[in-house]
Motif scaffolding. Structure first.
Motif, PDB file in Angstrom:
ATOM      1  N   ALA A   3       0.861  -1.180   0.000  1.00  0.00           N
ATOM      2  CA  ALA A   3       0.000   0.000   0.000  1.00  0.00           C
ATOM      3  C   ALA A   3       0.895   1.227   0.000  1.00  0.00           C
ATOM      4  CB  ALA A   3      -0.899   0.002   1.229  1.00  0.00           C
ATOM      5  N   LEU A   4       0.584   2.186  -0.838  1.00  0.00           N
ATOM      6  CA  LEU A   4       1.367   3.418  -0.939  1.00  0.00           C
ATOM      7  C   LEU A   4       0.501   4.595  -0.536  1.00  0.00           C
ATOM      8  CD1 LEU A   4       2.983   2.731  -4.417  1.00  0.00           C
ATOM      9  CD2 LEU A   4       4.037   2.430  -2.185  1.00  0.00           C
ATOM     10  N   PHE A   5       1.070   5.498   0.256  1.00  0.00           N
ATOM     11  CA  PHE A   5       0.348   6.698   0.639  1.00  0.00           C
ATOM     12  C   PHE A   5       1.344   7.803   0.906  1.00  0.00           C
ATOM     13  CE2 PHE A   5       1.166   4.308   4.465  1.00  0.00           C
ATOM     14  CZ  PHE A   5       1.498   5.238   5.432  1.00  0.00           C
ATOM     15  N   GLY A   6       0.862   9.032   0.958  1.00  0.00           N
ATOM     16  CA  GLY A   6       1.733  10.174   1.189  1.00  0.00           C
ATOM     17  C   GLY A   6       1.450  10.820   2.528  1.00  0.00           C
ATOM     18  N   ALA A  43      10.558  14.668  -0.369  1.00  0.00           N
ATOM     19  CA  ALA A  43       9.156  14.903  -0.702  1.00  0.00           C
ATOM     20  C   ALA A  43       8.991  15.020  -2.214  1.00  0.00           C
ATOM     21  CB  ALA A  43       8.669  16.181  -0.030  1.00  0.00           C
ATOM     22  N   ASP A  44       7.807  14.660  -2.682  1.00  0.00           N
ATOM     23  CA  ASP A  44       7.458  14.825  -4.084  1.00  0.00           C
ATOM     24  C   ASP A  44       7.431  16.320  -4.407  1.00  0.00           C
ATOM     25  OD1 ASP A  44       6.124  13.667  -6.651  1.00  0.00           O
ATOM     26  OD2 ASP A  44       4.794  15.296  -6.003  1.00  0.00           O
ATOM     27  N   ALA A  45       8.014  16.713  -5.530  1.00  0.00           N
ATOM     28  CA  ALA A  45       8.116  18.129  -5.880  1.00  0.00           C
ATOM     29  C   ALA A  45       6.752  18.774  -6.101  1.00  0.00           C
ATOM     30  CB  ALA A  45       8.973  18.292  -7.130  1.00  0.00           C
ATOM     31  N   GLN A  46       5.782  18.026  -6.599  1.00  0.00           N
ATOM     32  CA  GLN A  46       4.451  18.579  -6.861  1.00  0.00           C
ATOM     33  C   GLN A  46       3.577  18.623  -5.619  1.00  0.00           C
ATOM     34  OE1 GLN A  46       2.861  19.580  -9.837  1.00  0.00           O
ATOM     35  NE2 GLN A  46       4.843  19.616 -10.844  1.00  0.00           N
ATOM     36  N   ALA A  92      -3.155  26.063  -7.762  1.00  0.00           N
ATOM     37  CA  ALA A  92      -4.439  25.850  -7.099  1.00  0.00           C
ATOM     38  C   ALA A  92      -4.924  27.114  -6.399  1.00  0.00           C
ATOM     39  CB  ALA A  92      -4.324  24.715  -6.086  1.00  0.00           C
ATOM     40  N   VAL A  93      -4.088  28.140  -6.339  1.00  0.00           N
ATOM     41  CA  VAL A  93      -4.456  29.386  -5.669  1.00  0.00           C
ATOM     42  C   VAL A  93      -4.992  30.345  -6.727  1.00  0.00           C
ATOM     43  CG1 VAL A  93      -3.617  31.335  -4.298  1.00  0.00           C
ATOM     44  CG2 VAL A  93      -2.682  29.038  -3.937  1.00  0.00           C
TER      45      VAL A  93
END
Length: 102
Positions: A3-6, A43-46, A92-93
């Motif tokens: 299982a993968l999660f952030g 951390a993921d860049a996005q 997103a802003v």
């Protein structure tokens, strides 16, 4: 099965490879026990979250690719709502159409 999660950095710092974590499924009353098998070093860049991998036994084939589950991270250091900080992608802003100065 994996299982993968952030998770945000404050939670990633409290996790360790080999630590037990359980997956909670909507279709099952008891959680499936698992262990953390990997934590991304950056951390993921996005999304700005750290990828965490939990491996669980799946002898009855209850888990399938794409199954949605919940992982509860114990002692994740709850942050008061008034002190919480969230990171969102700049795209997103957006300005409110009603308040261009805001």
């Amino acid at each position: 099965m994996k299982a993968l999660f952030g998770v945000p950095e404050r939670v990633a710092r409290q996790l360790a490879v080999g630590q037990p974590l359980a997956l909670h499924l909507e279709t099952r009353a008891d959680p499936l026990p698992g262990r953390v098998t990997a934590i991304a070093p950056a951390a993921d860049a996005q999304s700005r979250v750290f990828a965490v991998e939990v491996t669980v036994e799946n002898p009855d084939r209850e888990l399938r690719a794409g199954t949605i589950s919940t992982v509860r991270v114990p002692a994740a250091g709850a942050v008061a709502a008034d002190r919480a900080v969230a990171a969102v992608p700049l795209g997103a802003v957006v300005r409110s159409p009603a308040r261009q100065d805001g």
